[in-house]
Scaffold this active site. Structure first.
Site, PDB file in Angstrom:
ATOM      1  CG  ASN A  61      -1.798   1.165   1.376  1.00  0.00           C
ATOM      2  OD1 ASN A  61      -1.741   2.087   0.572  1.00  0.00           O
ATOM      3  ND2 ASN A  61      -2.643   1.143   2.388  1.00  0.00           N
ATOM      4  NE  ARG A 111      -7.927  12.400   3.711  1.00  0.00           N
ATOM      5  CZ  ARG A 111      -8.005  11.119   3.361  1.00  0.00           C
ATOM      6  NH1 ARG A 111      -9.042  10.676   2.683  1.00  0.00           N
ATOM      7  NH2 ARG A 111      -7.052  10.287   3.696  1.00  0.00           N
ATOM      8  NE  ARG A 128      -6.055   1.865  -0.105  1.00  0.00           N
ATOM      9  CZ  ARG A 128      -6.153   2.888   0.737  1.00  0.00           C
ATOM     10  NH1 ARG A 128      -5.120   3.233   1.467  1.00  0.00           N
ATOM     11  NH2 ARG A 128      -7.268   3.547   0.859  1.00  0.00           N
ATOM     12  N   GLY A 165      -8.379   8.275   7.078  1.00  0.00           N
ATOM     13  CA  GLY A 165      -9.511   8.609   6.216  1.00  0.00           C
ATOM     14  C   GLY A 165     -10.747   7.927   6.795  1.00  0.00           C
ATOM     15  N   GLY A 203     -12.890   3.219  14.876  1.00  0.00           N
ATOM     16  CA  GLY A 203     -14.078   2.365  15.034  1.00  0.00           C
ATOM     17  C   GLY A 203     -13.808   1.132  15.876  1.00  0.00           C
ATOM     18  CG  HIS A 260     -11.967   3.943   3.137  1.00  0.00           C
ATOM     19  ND1 HIS A 260     -12.488   5.080   3.693  1.00  0.00           N
ATOM     20  CD2 HIS A 260     -10.633   4.049   3.236  1.00  0.00           C
ATOM     21  CE1 HIS A 260     -11.503   5.866   4.119  1.00  0.00           C
ATOM     22  NE2 HIS A 260     -10.357   5.250   3.844  1.00  0.00           N
ATOM     23  N   GLY A 302     -10.604   5.500  10.070  1.00  0.00           N
ATOM     24  CA  GLY A 302      -9.145   5.457  10.249  1.00  0.00           C
ATOM     25  C   GLY A 302      -8.630   6.878  10.158  1.00  0.00           C
ATOM     26  CG  ASN A 308      -8.476   0.445  18.785  1.00  0.00           C
ATOM     27  OD1 ASN A 308      -8.279  -0.523  19.519  1.00  0.00           O
ATOM     28  ND2 ASN A 308      -8.031   0.511  17.547  1.00  0.00           N
ATOM     29  CE  LYS A 352      -0.597   2.569   6.734  1.00  0.00           C
ATOM     30  NZ  LYS A 352      -2.026   2.719   6.988  1.00  0.00           N
ATOM     31  CG  HIS A 395     -12.660   2.476   6.890  1.00  0.00           C
ATOM     32  ND1 HIS A 395     -11.973   1.279   6.837  1.00  0.00           N
ATOM     33  CD2 HIS A 395     -11.719   3.445   6.888  1.00  0.00           C
ATOM     34  CE1 HIS A 395     -10.676   1.526   6.799  1.00  0.00           C
ATOM     35  NE2 HIS A 395     -10.489   2.834   6.827  1.00  0.00           N
ATOM     36  CD  GLU A 429      -8.145  -0.928   4.403  1.00  0.00           C
ATOM     37  OE1 GLU A 429      -7.584  -0.713   5.494  1.00  0.00           O
ATOM     38  OE2 GLU A 429      -8.414  -0.027   3.603  1.00  0.00           O
TER      39      GLU A 429
HETATM   40  N1  LIG Z   1      -7.194   3.261  21.496  1.00  0.00           N
HETATM   41  C1  LIG Z   1      -7.610   4.161  20.627  1.00  0.00           C
HETATM   42  N2  LIG Z   1      -8.552   5.061  20.947  1.00  0.00           N
HETATM   43  C2  LIG Z   1      -8.982   5.996  20.072  1.00  0.00           C
HETATM   44  N3  LIG Z   1      -8.517   6.088  18.816  1.00  0.00           N
HETATM   45  C3  LIG Z   1      -7.573   5.209  18.423  1.00  0.00           C
HETATM   46  C4  LIG Z   1      -7.070   4.206  19.301  1.00  0.00           C
HETATM   47  N4  LIG Z   1      -6.139   3.471  18.602  1.00  0.00           N
HETATM   48  C5  LIG Z   1      -6.059   4.014  17.366  1.00  0.00           C
HETATM   49  N5  LIG Z   1      -6.922   5.057  17.248  1.00  0.00           N
HETATM   50  C6  LIG Z   1      -7.077   5.984  16.123  1.00  0.00           C
HETATM   51  O1  LIG Z   1      -7.196   5.351  14.865  1.00  0.00           O
HETATM   52  C7  LIG Z   1      -6.778   6.287  13.853  1.00  0.00           C
HETATM   53  C8  LIG Z   1      -5.901   5.578  12.840  1.00  0.00           C
HETATM   54  O2  LIG Z   1      -6.624   4.555  12.272  1.00  0.00           O
HETATM   55  P1  LIG Z   1      -5.980   3.494  11.236  1.00  0.00           P
HETATM   56  O3  LIG Z   1      -7.092   2.631  10.756  1.00  0.00           O
HETATM   57  O4  LIG Z   1      -4.822   2.837  11.878  1.00  0.00           O
HETATM   58  O5  LIG Z   1      -5.465   4.484  10.107  1.00  0.00           O
HETATM   59  P2  LIG Z   1      -5.130   4.284   8.567  1.00  0.00           P
HETATM   60  O6  LIG Z   1      -6.287   4.896   7.833  1.00  0.00           O
HETATM   61  O7  LIG Z   1      -3.845   5.042   8.376  1.00  0.00           O
HETATM   62  O8  LIG Z   1      -4.985   2.794   8.328  1.00  0.00           O
HETATM   63  C9  LIG Z   1      -6.075   7.428  14.581  1.00  0.00           C
HETATM   64  O9  LIG Z   1      -6.945   8.549  14.706  1.00  0.00           O
HETATM   65  C10 LIG Z   1      -5.829   6.836  15.964  1.00  0.00           C
HETATM   66  O10 LIG Z   1      -5.780   7.813  16.961  1.00  0.00           O
HETATM   67  C1  LIG Z   2      -8.950   6.694   0.241  1.00  0.00           C
HETATM   68  C2  LIG Z   2      -8.501   7.017   1.612  1.00  0.00           C
HETATM   69  O1  LIG Z   2      -9.036   7.900   2.262  1.00  0.00           O
HETATM   70  O2  LIG Z   2      -7.553   6.248   2.124  1.00  0.00           O
HETATM   71  P1  LIG Z   2      -6.843   6.390   3.546  1.00  0.00           P
HETATM   72  O3  LIG Z   2      -7.907   6.195   4.588  1.00  0.00           O
HETATM   73  O4  LIG Z   2      -5.834   5.268   3.523  1.00  0.00           O
HETATM   74  O5  LIG Z   2      -6.234   7.756   3.580  1.00  0.00           O
HETATM   75 MG   LIG Z   3      -5.642   1.034   8.075  1.00  0.00          MG
END
Ligand SMILES: Nc1ncnc2c1ncn2[C@@H]1O[C@H](COP(=O)(O)OP(=O)(O)O)[C@@H](O)[C@H]1O
Ligand SMILES: CC(=O)OP(=O)(O)O
Ligand SMILES: [Mg+2]
Length: 395
Positions: free
Chosen positions: A10, A237, A87, A208, A329, A176, A206, A331, A17, A204, A381
């Site tokens: 990715n 964003r 990806r 994003g 979502g 996503h 993260g 955590n 990654k 979803h 993913e």
């Molecule tokens: N224990 C937690 N409590 C609240 N938010 C968390 C926790 N662990 C991770 N996060 C949040 O998840 C987000 C990152 O999500 P992730 O799915 O790893 O990102 P990516 O889109 O880069 O794959 C960050 O905002 C991070 O703070």
């Molecule tokens: C498309 C997109 O937002 O991807 P990411 O969550 O990895 O930034």
């Molecule tokens: Mg991720």
């Protein structure tokens, strides 16, 4: 046939990654991150078994990082690597499923780059470097947008003149998709329902963030649009703003398009609202200590998320469950409870203890007895990309 190994890549603009996925094991054989690529501080981190290691790659680019990865991957795979899954964020309207990478598909991916200037050029760099390093290996592109190609036209068209769609591809695509597809299948399995005969809302969350309405295994609506900026509040964003904001900032402050793009993509969202951080963990800690910006950022994040989910419910014939996934979502019991509190009209309610229990990779149902299902489903993913790559190897 022995279990096969797939390398999943990715590529971001300054990071890669990666994960080595063996089809017989749920844990990754090897995984890691190369970051700050192109700078003096470029570094490669990886984990194998319980062990972690890292290597500085001063001024290393994507190709240098992949070249360092090669012996690690070969070693971890016991010399047997069967394919590479990449990806790719934007597949435009050309790609409704994963595809093998060849001259023709590569050309089509290049042609969609103007639709995703922040993502596709980096994805292409990763593909080109991997093709040079592993010329004889089957390589597959798995698109974020492909799952959403099933959106009906009334969900994907913007209310702008038709030639912009027909001649310039201006429409909603959604992203996503690999994650929404994976977690909706898992949610059906966890609930004893058929994925092809069930209806889900998926969030979803993260860096994003996006929501999706999934009916009988197909995406019917999603919150991201032409680019991954539309919709929810995200780490950096803005998500939805008044479309006149661009003109307003240009006219009143004299800002350029580039400046406004950077503002909305990299300086807004949780970071912009809080003035503190794009990271939900840091914001939750700051909120506990009474930080006003962090408190507001979390309130706006959850309210906008709930509003989006309520909107997505228009695409469902019935609600078999709401799914939370992604780092936040999976955590954050706080975000889940604040969001669900805004969704009483959908009948949703949480079980407080179950909500607190489902963190750090623990999957499960967290709804109160007698209310519609709410599930925490860790996304994967990388595994879905490996499965799609294997399916094309078999074909
Ligand atoms: N224990 C937690 N409590 C609240 N938010 C968390 C926790 N662990 C991770 N996060 C949040 O998840 C987000 C990152 O999500 P992730 O799915 O790893 O990102 P990516 O889109 O880069 O794959 C960050 O905002 C991070 O703070
Ligand atoms: C498309 C997109 O937002 O991807 P990411 O969550 O990895 O930034
Ligand atoms: Mg991720």
């Amino acid at each position: 046939m022995p279990a096969r190994n797939i390398l999943v890549i990715n590529c971001g603009s300054s990071s890669i990654k990666f994960a080595l996925v063996n089809e017989a094991h749920s844990q990754f054989t090897l995984s890691g991150l190369a970051e700050r690529l192109g700078s003096q501080d470029a570094v490669l981190h990886w984990q194998r078994g319980g062990e972690q290691d890292s290597l500085m790659l001063p001024s290393g680019d994507h190709r240098a990082a992949l070249a360092q990865l090669l012996p690690l991957v070969q070693g971890a795979a016991g010399g047997k690597l069967h394919g590479i899954g990449h990806r790719v964020v934007h597949g435009g309207e050309q790609f409704t499923a994963a595809c093998r990478i060849d001259a023709q598909s590569l050309q089509a991916i290049r042609a969609t780059a103007p639709l995703a200037p922040l993502h596709n050029p980096a994805n292409l760099q990763g593909i080109e470097a991997a093709l040079k390093l592993f010329p004889s290996l089957t390589q597959v592109a798995v698109f974020d947008t492909a799952f959403h190609q099933s959106l009906p036209e009334h969900a994907y068209r913007y209310a702008v003149p038709e030639p912009l769609y027909r001649e310039h591809g201006v429409r909603r695509y959604g992203f996503h998709g690999t994650s929404h597809r994976y977690v909706s299948h898992r949610a059906a399995e966890m609930s004893g329902l058929a994925s092809g005969d069930s209806s889900w809302l998926s969030a979803h969350l993260g860096n994003g963030c996006s929501t999706c309405a999934i009916v009988d295994g197909q995406s019917r609506d999603t919150s991201m649009g032409l680019t991954p900026l539309e919709g929810l509040v995200m780490g950096t964003r803005s998500g939805d703003v008044d479309p006149n904001l661009h003109g307003h900032l240009a006219r009143t402050l004299g800002w350029s398009l580039e400046r406004i793009d950077t503002l909305l993509n990299k300086e807004s969202g949780l970071l912009g609202l809080s003035g503190l951080s794009n990271d939900m963990r840091s914001l939750e800690q700051a909120r506990d200590q009474g930080h006003v910006g962090a408190t507001l950022a979390i309130e706006v994040f959850c309210y906008r998320l709930a509003k989006s989910l309520a909107g997505m419910s228009c695409a469902l014939p019935q609600l078999d469950g709401l799914i939370f996934t992604g780092g936040i979502g999976e955590n954050s019991p706080l975000v889940r409870s604040k969001t669900v509190a805004h969704l009483k009209l959908l009948g949703l309610a949480l079980d407080k203890e179950a909500n607190a229990r489902c963190i750090r990779g623990v999957a499960g149902s967290i709804h109160a007895h007698g209310h519609p299902r709410i599930l925490v489903v860790p996304t994967n993913e990388e595994r879905q990309i490996a499965l799609d790559t294997l399916a094309l190897l078999n074909a």
